[in-house]
Design a protein around this motif. Structure first.
Motif, PDB file in Angstrom:
ATOM      1  N   UNK A   1       0.800  -1.134   0.045  1.00 17.12           N
ATOM      2  CA  UNK A   1       0.005  -0.002  -0.062  1.00 17.12           C
ATOM      3  C   UNK A   1       0.893   1.141  -0.111  1.00 17.12           C
ATOM      4  N   UNK A   2       0.873   1.928  -1.134  1.00 11.97           N
ATOM      5  CA  UNK A   2       1.462   3.255  -1.291  1.00 11.97           C
ATOM      6  C   UNK A   2       0.696   4.635  -1.072  1.00 11.97           C
ATOM      7  N   UNK A   3       1.463   5.746  -0.780  1.00 18.49           N
ATOM      8  CA  UNK A   3       0.587   6.764  -0.751  1.00 18.49           C
ATOM      9  C   UNK A   3       1.719   8.028  -1.164  1.00 18.49           C
ATOM     10  N   UNK A   4       1.007   9.080  -1.779  1.00 16.00           N
ATOM     11  CA  UNK A   4       1.792  10.172  -1.948  1.00 16.00           C
ATOM     12  C   UNK A   4       1.647  11.343  -1.084  1.00 16.00           C
TER      13      UNK A   4
ATOM     14  N   UNK B   1      -0.902  13.168  -0.703  1.00 19.17           N
ATOM     15  CA  UNK B   1      -2.283  12.935  -0.286  1.00 19.17           C
ATOM     16  C   UNK B   1      -2.411  12.373   1.024  1.00 19.17           C
ATOM     17  N   UNK B   2      -1.275  11.989   1.523  1.00 18.69           N
ATOM     18  CA  UNK B   2      -1.325  11.216   3.035  1.00 18.69           C
ATOM     19  C   UNK B   2      -2.296  10.257   2.913  1.00 18.69           C
ATOM     20  N   UNK B   3      -1.954   9.360   4.077  1.00 21.64           N
ATOM     21  CA  UNK B   3      -2.831   7.984   4.230  1.00 21.64           C
ATOM     22  C   UNK B   3      -3.592   7.974   5.711  1.00 21.64           C
ATOM     23  N   UNK B   4      -4.710   7.704   5.502  1.00 24.38           N
ATOM     24  CA  UNK B   4      -5.713   7.770   6.679  1.00 24.38           C
ATOM     25  C   UNK B   4      -6.366   6.365   6.961  1.00 24.38           C
ATOM     26  N   UNK B   5      -6.218   5.847   8.238  1.00 23.09           N
ATOM     27  CA  UNK B   5      -6.930   4.705   8.697  1.00 23.09           C
ATOM     28  C   UNK B   5      -7.769   5.056   9.772  1.00 23.09           C
ATOM     29  N   UNK B   6      -9.022   5.182   9.264  1.00 22.97           N
ATOM     30  CA  UNK B   6      -9.910   5.726  10.501  1.00 22.97           C
ATOM     31  C   UNK B   6     -11.227   4.868  10.623  1.00 22.97           C
ATOM     32  N   UNK B   7     -11.944   4.915  11.574  1.00 27.62           N
ATOM     33  CA  UNK B   7     -13.264   4.317  11.762  1.00 27.62           C
ATOM     34  C   UNK B   7     -14.213   5.348  12.768  1.00 27.62           C
TER      35      UNK B   7
END
Length: 204
Positions: A64-67, A69-75
């Motif tokens: 899993x890669x991201x630029x 635009x950031x990475x968000x894992x939320x619930x």
């Protein structure tokens, strides 16, 4: 597959022949020109969506890669996050190898508990290292406890014979090692600083 009744949509679900490679591309081709955005949505509809990605068979892997635009894992408020439950001889690494930004663990402002190495390891040996990786001449600053709050810091609370060492490493040639206990800070009017050494019951 726009049916409103339970149905199954299969893409690339056939068996792959021995020695063959099956590639399924979704939103991977084409060029995103300046100002162009490609949105790929999976399982974003209302209702209960169960999404499974990846497998544990053979050499299965996920990247899993991201630029920028950031990475968000939320619930939601009651969500539970579990990482690496089945791992035994493997390892878990978090943070960049040359990262200069802050790595924050446990940033809640509410009442919570932060556990490090609290599993019941029985007769095994558990080692917890904090800021112990450097062998160079850099500066290592470790702060435990906050300023302006009332609390307790406990070191070595085992009821079985153990050793608690503070400043016990060999001091390099021509160097000075200073160990301060209760020596800094100012005792303001009506303030009391109690320093107890060997005051417990038993033979000290």
């Amino acid at each position: 597959g726009r049916s409103t009744i339970g149905n199954t949509i299969s893409i690339g679900s056939g068996a792959t022949a021995t020695g063959s490679t099956q590639t399924i591309d979704i939103g991977t081709t084409g060029t995103a020109f300046t100002g162009a955005v490609k949105a790929i949505n999976v399982g974003t509809s209302l209702g209960t969506n169960t999404i499974a990605i990846g497998a544990t068979s053979f050499a299965s892997g996920i990247t899993a890669r991201v630029g920028t635009g950031n990475f968000s894992l939320d619930g939601v408020a009651g969500s539970t996050y579990d990482i690496g439950t089945s791992t035994t001889t493997g390892s878990v690494a978090i943070g960049g190898t040359a990262q200069t930004g802050a790595l924050t663990v446990g940033r809640s402002t509410g009442i919570n508990t932060l556990n490090l190495g609290t599993g019941d390891f029985g007769v095994n040996t558990q080692t917890v290292n904090i800021a112990s990786g450097s062998t160079g001449a850099g500066v290592n600053t470790i702060t435990i406890g906050s300023v302006g709050t009332t609390g307790t810091i406990t070191l070595g609370r085992s009821t079985i014979g153990n050793t608690v060492s503070i400043g016990s490493a060999a001091t390099a040639a021509a160097s000075t090692q200073t160990i301060d206990i209760g020596t800094t800070g100012t005792a303001f009017t009506n303030a009391t600083k109690a320093i107890n050494v060997g005051t417990s019951l038993g033979t000290n």
